[in-house]
Design a protein around this motif. Structure first.
Motif, PDB file in Angstrom:
ATOM      1  N   ALA A 230       0.831  -1.214   0.000  1.00 18.00           N
ATOM      2  CA  ALA A 230       0.000   0.000   0.000  1.00 18.00           C
ATOM      3  C   ALA A 230       0.863   1.261   0.000  1.00 18.00           C
ATOM      4  CB  ALA A 230      -0.927  -0.002   1.213  1.00 18.00           C
ATOM      5  N   VAL A 231       1.942   1.234   0.775  1.00 19.62           N
ATOM      6  CA  VAL A 231       2.822   2.404   0.826  1.00 19.62           C
ATOM      7  C   VAL A 231       3.472   2.630  -0.543  1.00 19.62           C
ATOM      8  CG1 VAL A 231       4.917   3.387   1.821  1.00 19.62           C
ATOM      9  CG2 VAL A 231       3.279   2.185   3.291  1.00 19.62           C
ATOM     10  N   LEU A 232       4.006   1.555  -1.118  1.00 16.62           N
ATOM     11  CA  LEU A 232       4.700   1.682  -2.403  1.00 16.62           C
ATOM     12  C   LEU A 232       3.717   2.123  -3.493  1.00 16.62           C
ATOM     13  CD1 LEU A 232       6.802  -1.504  -1.812  1.00 16.62           C
ATOM     14  CD2 LEU A 232       7.748   0.807  -2.074  1.00 16.62           C
ATOM     15  N   MET A 233       2.535   1.528  -3.462  1.00 15.05           N
ATOM     16  CA  MET A 233       1.538   1.879  -4.463  1.00 15.05           C
ATOM     17  C   MET A 233       1.065   3.319  -4.291  1.00 15.05           C
ATOM     18  SD  MET A 233      -1.397  -0.767  -5.519  1.00 15.05           S
ATOM     19  CE  MET A 233      -0.334  -2.192  -5.591  1.00 15.05           C
ATOM     20  N   ALA A 234       1.032   3.794  -3.036  1.00 16.06           N
ATOM     21  CA  ALA A 234       0.621   5.183  -2.787  1.00 16.06           C
ATOM     22  C   ALA A 234       1.533   6.147  -3.552  1.00 16.06           C
ATOM     23  CB  ALA A 234       0.655   5.487  -1.292  1.00 16.06           C
ATOM     24  N   PHE A 235       2.808   5.777  -3.691  1.00 17.41           N
ATOM     25  CA  PHE A 235       3.718   6.646  -4.446  1.00 17.41           C
ATOM     26  C   PHE A 235       3.397   6.616  -5.938  1.00 17.41           C
ATOM     27  CE2 PHE A 235       5.802   6.886  -0.466  1.00 17.41           C
ATOM     28  CZ  PHE A 235       6.422   8.120  -0.475  1.00 17.41           C
ATOM     29  N   ASN A 279      -3.727  16.386  -3.219  1.00 14.53           N
ATOM     30  CA  ASN A 279      -2.418  15.800  -3.530  1.00 14.53           C
ATOM     31  C   ASN A 279      -1.424  16.008  -2.384  1.00 14.53           C
ATOM     32  OD1 ASN A 279      -3.552  15.133  -5.964  1.00 14.53           O
ATOM     33  ND2 ASN A 279      -2.069  16.213  -7.236  1.00 14.53           N
ATOM     34  N   GLU A 280      -1.496  17.169  -1.741  1.00 18.26           N
ATOM     35  CA  GLU A 280      -0.594  17.421  -0.606  1.00 18.26           C
ATOM     36  C   GLU A 280      -0.944  16.521   0.585  1.00 18.26           C
ATOM     37  OE1 GLU A 280       2.299  19.372  -0.766  1.00 18.26           O
ATOM     38  OE2 GLU A 280       1.598  19.084  -2.810  1.00 18.26           O
ATOM     39  N   VAL A 281      -2.243  16.275   0.765  1.00 11.88           N
ATOM     40  CA  VAL A 281      -2.670  15.349   1.829  1.00 11.88           C
ATOM     41  C   VAL A 281      -2.091  13.963   1.527  1.00 11.88           C
ATOM     42  CG1 VAL A 281      -4.653  14.163   2.868  1.00 11.88           C
ATOM     43  CG2 VAL A 281      -4.757  16.633   2.428  1.00 11.88           C
ATOM     44  N   ALA A 282      -2.171  13.565   0.258  1.00 12.16           N
ATOM     45  CA  ALA A 282      -1.634  12.260  -0.145  1.00 12.16           C
ATOM     46  C   ALA A 282      -0.119  12.226   0.026  1.00 12.16           C
ATOM     47  CB  ALA A 282      -2.009  11.956  -1.591  1.00 12.16           C
ATOM     48  N   ARG A 283       0.542  13.320  -0.340  1.00 12.72           N
ATOM     49  CA  ARG A 283       2.014  13.348  -0.244  1.00 12.72           C
ATOM     50  C   ARG A 283       2.460  13.219   1.216  1.00 12.72           C
ATOM     51  NH1 ARG A 283       4.141  15.224  -4.383  1.00 12.72           N
ATOM     52  NH2 ARG A 283       2.528  16.784  -4.580  1.00 12.72           N
ATOM     53  N   ALA A 284       1.852  14.004   2.090  1.00 10.50           N
ATOM     54  CA  ALA A 284       2.246  13.978   3.505  1.00 10.50           C
ATOM     55  C   ALA A 284       2.071  12.566   4.072  1.00 10.50           C
ATOM     56  CB  ALA A 284       1.419  14.985   4.303  1.00 10.50           C
ATOM     57  N   ASN A 285       0.933  11.948   3.780  1.00 12.98           N
ATOM     58  CA  ASN A 285       0.678  10.601   4.319  1.00 12.98           C
ATOM     59  C   ASN A 285       1.566   9.544   3.660  1.00 12.98           C
ATOM     60  OD1 ASN A 285      -1.651  10.512   6.394  1.00 12.98           O
ATOM     61  ND2 ASN A 285      -2.397  11.938   4.853  1.00 12.98           N
ATOM     62  N   ALA A 286       1.857   9.719   2.375  1.00 15.08           N
ATOM     63  CA  ALA A 286       2.732   8.767   1.688  1.00 15.08           C
ATOM     64  C   ALA A 286       4.159   8.863   2.242  1.00 15.08           C
ATOM     65  CB  ALA A 286       2.737   9.029   0.176  1.00 15.08           C
ATOM     66  N   TYR A 287       4.632  10.068   2.460  1.00 17.43           N
ATOM     67  CA  TYR A 287       5.985  10.244   3.016  1.00 17.43           C
ATOM     68  C   TYR A 287       6.081   9.583   4.388  1.00 17.43           C
ATOM     69  CZ  TYR A 287       7.650  13.736  -0.431  1.00 17.43           C
ATOM     70  OH  TYR A 287       8.070  14.389  -1.552  1.00 17.43           O
ATOM     71  N   TYR A 288       5.021   9.742   5.175  1.00 16.70           N
ATOM     72  CA  TYR A 288       5.032   9.148   6.510  1.00 16.70           C
ATOM     73  C   TYR A 288       5.056   7.625   6.385  1.00 16.70           C
ATOM     74  CZ  TYR A 288       3.881   8.593  11.456  1.00 16.70           C
ATOM     75  OH  TYR A 288       3.906   8.260  12.788  1.00 16.70           O
ATOM     76  N   GLY A 289       4.295   7.118   5.426  1.00 14.34           N
ATOM     77  CA  GLY A 289       4.294   5.678   5.163  1.00 14.34           C
ATOM     78  C   GLY A 289       5.682   5.209   4.734  1.00 14.34           C
ATOM     79  N   ALA A 290       6.346   5.997   3.912  1.00  9.75           N
ATOM     80  CA  ALA A 290       7.695   5.635   3.442  1.00  9.75           C
ATOM     81  C   ALA A 290       8.664   5.567   4.608  1.00  9.75           C
ATOM     82  CB  ALA A 290       8.184   6.654   2.415  1.00  9.75           C
ATOM     83  N   TRP A 291       8.513   6.526   5.515  1.00  6.57           N
ATOM     84  CA  TRP A 291       9.372   6.506   6.710  1.00  6.57           C
ATOM     85  C   TRP A 291       9.111   5.235   7.525  1.00  6.57           C
ATOM     86  CZ3 TRP A 291       7.277   6.590  11.685  1.00  6.57           C
ATOM     87  CH2 TRP A 291       8.234   6.536  12.711  1.00  6.57           C
ATOM     88  N   ALA A 292       7.830   4.922   7.724  1.00  5.46           N
ATOM     89  CA  ALA A 292       7.481   3.749   8.538  1.00  5.46           C
ATOM     90  C   ALA A 292       7.977   2.465   7.873  1.00  5.46           C
ATOM     91  CB  ALA A 292       5.975   3.696   8.768  1.00  5.46           C
ATOM     92  N   LEU A 293       7.827   2.394   6.549  1.00  5.07           N
ATOM     93  CA  LEU A 293       8.259   1.213   5.800  1.00  5.07           C
ATOM     94  C   LEU A 293       9.780   1.061   5.860  1.00  5.07           C
ATOM     95  CD1 LEU A 293       7.559  -1.099   3.796  1.00  5.07           C
ATOM     96  CD2 LEU A 293       7.678   0.588   1.959  1.00  5.07           C
ATOM     97  N   SER A 294      10.475   2.172   5.678  1.00  4.24           N
ATOM     98  CA  SER A 294      11.932   2.096   5.578  1.00  4.24           C
ATOM     99  C   SER A 294      12.585   1.830   6.930  1.00  4.24           C
ATOM    100  CB  SER A 294      12.496   3.384   4.973  1.00  4.24           C
ATOM    101  OG  SER A 294      12.265   4.459   5.840  1.00  4.24           O
ATOM    102  N   THR A 295      11.862   2.086   8.007  1.00  3.92           N
ATOM    103  CA  THR A 295      12.451   1.881   9.334  1.00  3.92           C
ATOM    104  C   THR A 295      11.786   0.721  10.066  1.00  3.92           C
ATOM    105  OG1 THR A 295      10.893   3.481  10.262  1.00  3.92           O
ATOM    106  CG2 THR A 295      13.052   4.323   9.623  1.00  3.92           C
ATOM    107  N   ASP A 296      10.851   0.039   9.384  1.00  5.05           N
ATOM    108  CA  ASP A 296      10.093  -1.045  10.018  1.00  5.05           C
ATOM    109  C   ASP A 296       9.469  -0.578  11.326  1.00  5.05           C
ATOM    110  OD1 ASP A 296       9.442  -3.540   9.082  1.00  5.05           O
ATOM    111  OD2 ASP A 296      11.555  -4.112   8.909  1.00  5.05           O
ATOM    112  N   ALA A 297       8.915   0.606  11.298  1.00  5.22           N
ATOM    113  CA  ALA A 297       8.364   1.208  12.512  1.00  5.22           C
ATOM    114  C   ALA A 297       7.067   0.513  12.920  1.00  5.22           C
ATOM    115  CB  ALA A 297       8.095   2.699  12.260  1.00  5.22           C
ATOM    116  N   PRO A 298       6.783   0.484  14.222  1.00  3.74           N
ATOM    117  CA  PRO A 298       5.507  -0.104  14.670  1.00  3.74           C
ATOM    118  C   PRO A 298       4.295   0.686  14.148  1.00  3.74           C
ATOM    119  CG  PRO A 298       6.743   0.865  16.519  1.00  3.74           C
ATOM    120  CD  PRO A 298       7.640   0.892  15.330  1.00  3.74           C
ATOM    121  N   GLU A 299       4.516   1.913  13.690  1.00  4.28           N
ATOM    122  CA  GLU A 299       3.432   2.737  13.138  1.00  4.28           C
ATOM    123  C   GLU A 299       3.016   2.287  11.742  1.00  4.28           C
ATOM    124  OE1 GLU A 299       6.156   3.935  14.569  1.00  4.28           O
ATOM    125  OE2 GLU A 299       5.634   5.547  15.953  1.00  4.28           O
ATOM    126  N   LEU A 300       3.770   1.323  11.136  1.00  5.94           N
ATOM    127  CA  LEU A 300       3.526   0.999   9.721  1.00  5.94           C
ATOM    128  C   LEU A 300       2.064   0.666   9.384  1.00  5.94           C
ATOM    129  CD1 LEU A 300       4.526   0.595   6.803  1.00  5.94           C
ATOM    130  CD2 LEU A 300       5.140  -1.738   7.422  1.00  5.94           C
TER     131      LEU A 300
END
Lengths: 374, 412
Positions: A230-235, A279-300
């Motif tokens: 979902a995160v990757l597809m969001a991009f 689009n900005e709402v999508a960007r902000a949430n996608a970036y946060y998802g990317a952070w969670a994905l890249s760090t394996d955060a519990p927020e993912l």
């Protein structure tokens, strides 16, 4: 604090855009649409494989480049922007992530290097027909190393070599690896709203299959895989939504009505400002998802659901308002607007509709609040 | 992508978090009524907190020390603001002065007496208000008709001001105001404006409260009748006031875009306590679907502030994302309050703090929210800004451009 791409990631993204402009202009998308074939440009797919893009986030131990997930997000954004008609999402975001998440060492060692080189196209086969597939409704059955049932639609099902299939077994729902070139497989093309991404109906008739991983809870595993996808597809969705806004903006500058540019009317300006905000709402949430994905955060799980809900809404809204801004010409086959309209809903349904993901989001949000109270 | 503070930032955050925990004012002894903005007891708490911060070097952190600041960085100031909001002790009384007006004063004035007014405002000893809008110039903020004419009084060169201002937030409690006036009606409208600051107790200046639809009295009308302002209180060039106005308005939107007040946590708490058809409102599928949308938008506002922080930590100015943030925050807030009234069903109309859900906070916000979409630039102006400055679309066809101000058509 760096809530943005790094300079290196930006240059990777710029490079990817230049490359795709050259090898995957919008005429390539049109050619795939009009060919009415398997929904894939195999030449383009080969080139993308040679670029190493499939290997971007896969660990070096499996033949990958291990660049990181934010790098893969940057590539996804550009692929989405270009509407590249290749099985990248199915293979990289879904199939490879499924292997990485729950595959056995042997399965990873065998298959991931082939994914990295672009030689193996993989996909995820979940849906069996109209509506939401709850665990108790799964009709595809696995027993004694064989699988039977039918999956429809399966993205890239006509070109994929292997699939991860959700099926019921005596031990409960599970995920199973199936060789789509093997015995007991019949696949036929299914016509969809987005022919630039091929879809198939696949019938499994006692087809050989092996469990993915070892003792995996299929429902929980699928949910985790879908979060990553979902995160990757969001991009990809974000890239497409941004392109729609640019197309509408450019047309609003070029088209005159009543003696002035239509972009000078507030009816158009405010419409496009609304697209920008979504689009900005999508960007902000996608970036946060990317952070969670890249760090394996519990927020993912929560971040992924938010990224998907925002991206689905933004792309749909941008795609329809792009047509509206173009007026009658935007409704023609010859204009490119409909490619985005098709892809917006394709991507918005492929791992579950926004309705499905809003439900997941609310459940996860409730869990988070409960955890905070404890 | 990372949300981690640098080692220095983390140390600073830990330091301010400890300091805030030890020094933050306690609002628990105030009643629900007293906890509302502009209640004298609430205001007194805010004033004391501002002075405590200034004494410890936590007020206007990025401003120079000689102006009452702490000579710190923009990122330190942003970190402090985050921690202050987190602790629930951020107040709005000084924002107009400290976020909008005084930065413009420092940028556009070199008069020692004017600049001497900055430090007391940082301590919360004085409150500033904005005297920009007029009955016939709201969104059209350059359409100012309040007139300033040169005059010398007792050997002091200055200006005689006549006109009316409106929507002046906090003017009833302000010590000083920043006023935009027309100094040249023969020039096109953006080119004949000049900005001044004035003592709100100056003879001829009268403040009349406007009762808002929420019942609160935060806004005012201000009448200026032959008010004299010495020329050293001019901010910027004569007829160069538009530049000053623009710097204040950009600061305003950045401040409003950050989003404060009731949030999704408050909504979940209320929905979890409110009965519905099956179980609680929080269990209702339609509510949950709305909640997901609301959360996604709220998150975008919160996360956009991280993008602003990213720009600040790289030493860049925040981008136009603040206009999108303001637009999003005001409309999601209004819609959220209305959804909450539905969740409460019949009881949604009850706003008596003694018996209403959440002491009536949602009803109060509901009655406030139309103002959020108007103040600090209306939704429509925000959309124009996004369309023109971000997307590069053309400005509207203007009938008032390059025309002497006195010849521009106007209604009554």
């Amino acid at each position: 604090m760096n809530f943005d791409y790094t300079e290196d990631q930006k240059s990777l993204k710029d490079e990817a855009r230049r490359y795709l402009n050259a090898v995957s202009p919008i005429t390539v998308v049109r050619a795939v649409l009009e060919a009415d074939g398997d929904g894939c440009d195999s030449g383009l797919w080969k080139q993308i494989g040679e670029q190493g893009w499939c290997a971007a986030a896969i660990p070096e131990s499996y033949g990958g480049l291990e660049m990181g997930y934010v790098e893969l997000c940057a590539l996804a954004e550009e692929l989405g922007r270009a509407l590249a008609p290749v099985p990248f999402a199915s293979t990289v975001y879904c199939f490879a992530e499924a292997l990485l998440a729950v595959g056995t060492d042997a399965q990873k060692e065998e298959l991931l290097p082939q994914v990295c080189s672009g030689d193996l196209i993989g996909t995820l086969a979940v849906s069996e027909g109209a509506g939401v597939l709850t665990p108790e409704r799964i009709a595809t059955r696995f027993a004694d190393g064989r699988i039977s049932g039918a999956k429809v639609p399966v993205v890239d099902g006509l070109v994929a070599g292997k699939a991860v299939v959700l099926a019921a077994a005596d031990t409960g729902p599970g995920l199973f690896l199936v060789d789509l070139g093997g015995e007991g497989i019949t696949r036929e093309k299914v016509s969809t709203i987005d022919p630039t991404r091929g879809e198939a109906r696949i019938v499994f008739d006692d087809a050989p299959a092996q469990p993915l991983g070892d003792g995996v809870d299929g429902i929980a595993a699928l949910s985790g895989i879908e979060d990553r996808a979902a995160v990757l597809m969001a991009f990809e969705q974000l890239g497409g939504a941004d392109r729609c806004l640019e197309m509408a903006r450019d047309y609003a500058l070029e088209r005159y009505a009543f003696g002035r540019q239509i972009g000078s009317y507030q009816a158009i300006k405010h419409k496009l400002a609304d697209v920008f905000v979504k689009n900005e709402v999508a960007r902000a949430n996608a970036y946060y998802g990317a952070w969670a994905l890249s760090t394996d955060a519990p927020e993912l799980p929560l971040a992924a659901a938010a990224a998907r809900v925002a991206a689905c809404e933004a792309y749909w809204h941008a795609a329809k308002e792009n047509i509206q801004t173009h007026g009658g010409i935007g409704f023609t086959w010859e204009a490119d607007c409909h490619f985005f309209y098709r892809r917006a809903r394709h991507l918005g349904l492929v791992i579950g509709s926004p309705r499905d993901w809003k439900r997941r989001l609310a459940t996860r949000l409730e869990a988070r609040v409960a955890a905070e109270v404890d | 992508m990372n949300f981690d503070d640098s080692a220095e930032e983390a140390a600073y955050r830990a330091e301010v978090r400890t300091w805030i925990a030890a020094n933050a004012p306690d609002l628990s002894h105030l009643t629900a009524e007293e906890r509302r903005n502009w209640h004298p007891r609430h205001k007194e708490v805010a004033r004391a907190w501002q002075a405590t911060k200034a004494d410890a070097g936590y007020a206007c952190i990025s401003w120079p020390k000689e102006r009452g600041g702490a000579g710190g960085t923009a990122i330190e100031e942003a970190i402090f603001n985050q921690e202050e909001a987190r602790a629930g002790v951020q107040f709005t009384y000084f924002m107009t002065g400290l976020h909008m007006l005084l930065p413009a004063l420092m940028e556009h004035s070199s008069d020692p007496a004017s600049l001497a007014q900055v430090a007391p405002a940082v301590r919360g000893d004085t409150i500033w208000c904005q005297l920009f809008s007029e009955p016939s110039s709201g969104s059209d903020s350059a359409g100012v008709r309040c007139a300033a004419v040169r005059e010398e009084v007792d050997g002091v060169p200055g200006w005689r001001i006549n006109g009316q201002k409106v929507w002046n937030s906090g003017a009833q409690a302000a010590d000083f105001g920043m006023v935009v006036a027309r100094t040249n009606p023969d020039a096109p409208k953006h080119k004949g404006l000049t900005v001044f600051w004035t003592d709100m107790k100056a003879p001829g200046l009268e403040v009349r409260p406007i009762r808002m639809m929420s019942g609160d009295n935060e806004l005012n009308e201000v009448f200026l009748t032959d008010v004299f302002i010495p020329d050293n209180q001019r901010v910027g060039e004569v007829d160069g006031g538009w530049k000053v106005v623009i710097s204040t308005l950009m600061n305003e939107r950045a401040a409003l875009g950050s989003g404060t007040g009731l949030n999704w946590r408050d909504v979940i708490k209320l929905a979890g306590e409110t009965p519905s058809f099956d179980g609680m409102a929080l269990d209702d599928p339609a509510f949950r679907e709305w909640l997901a949308d609301y959360y996604v938008q709220s998150e975008a506002i919160r996360l956009t502030s991280f993008r602003t922080l990213t720009s600040l930590s790289k030493g860049h100015a925040p981008g136009p994302e603040s206009s999108a943030g303001k637009l999003l925050w005001s409309s999601t807030t209004q819609d959220m309050t209305s959804v909450v009234l539905n969740v409460l069903d019949h009881f949604g109309m009850v706003d008596d703090p003694e018996i209403a859900a959440a002491s009536g906070a949602f009803q109060h916000r509901f009655m406030w929210s139309p103002g959020l979409r108007l103040g600090g630039g209306t939704d429509e102006i925000m959309k124009n800004i996004i369309a023109e400055r971000v997307l590069g679309l053309p400005g509207d066809i203007r009938v008032d451009k390059n025309v002497p101000f006195r010849d521009i058509p106007h209604g009554r």
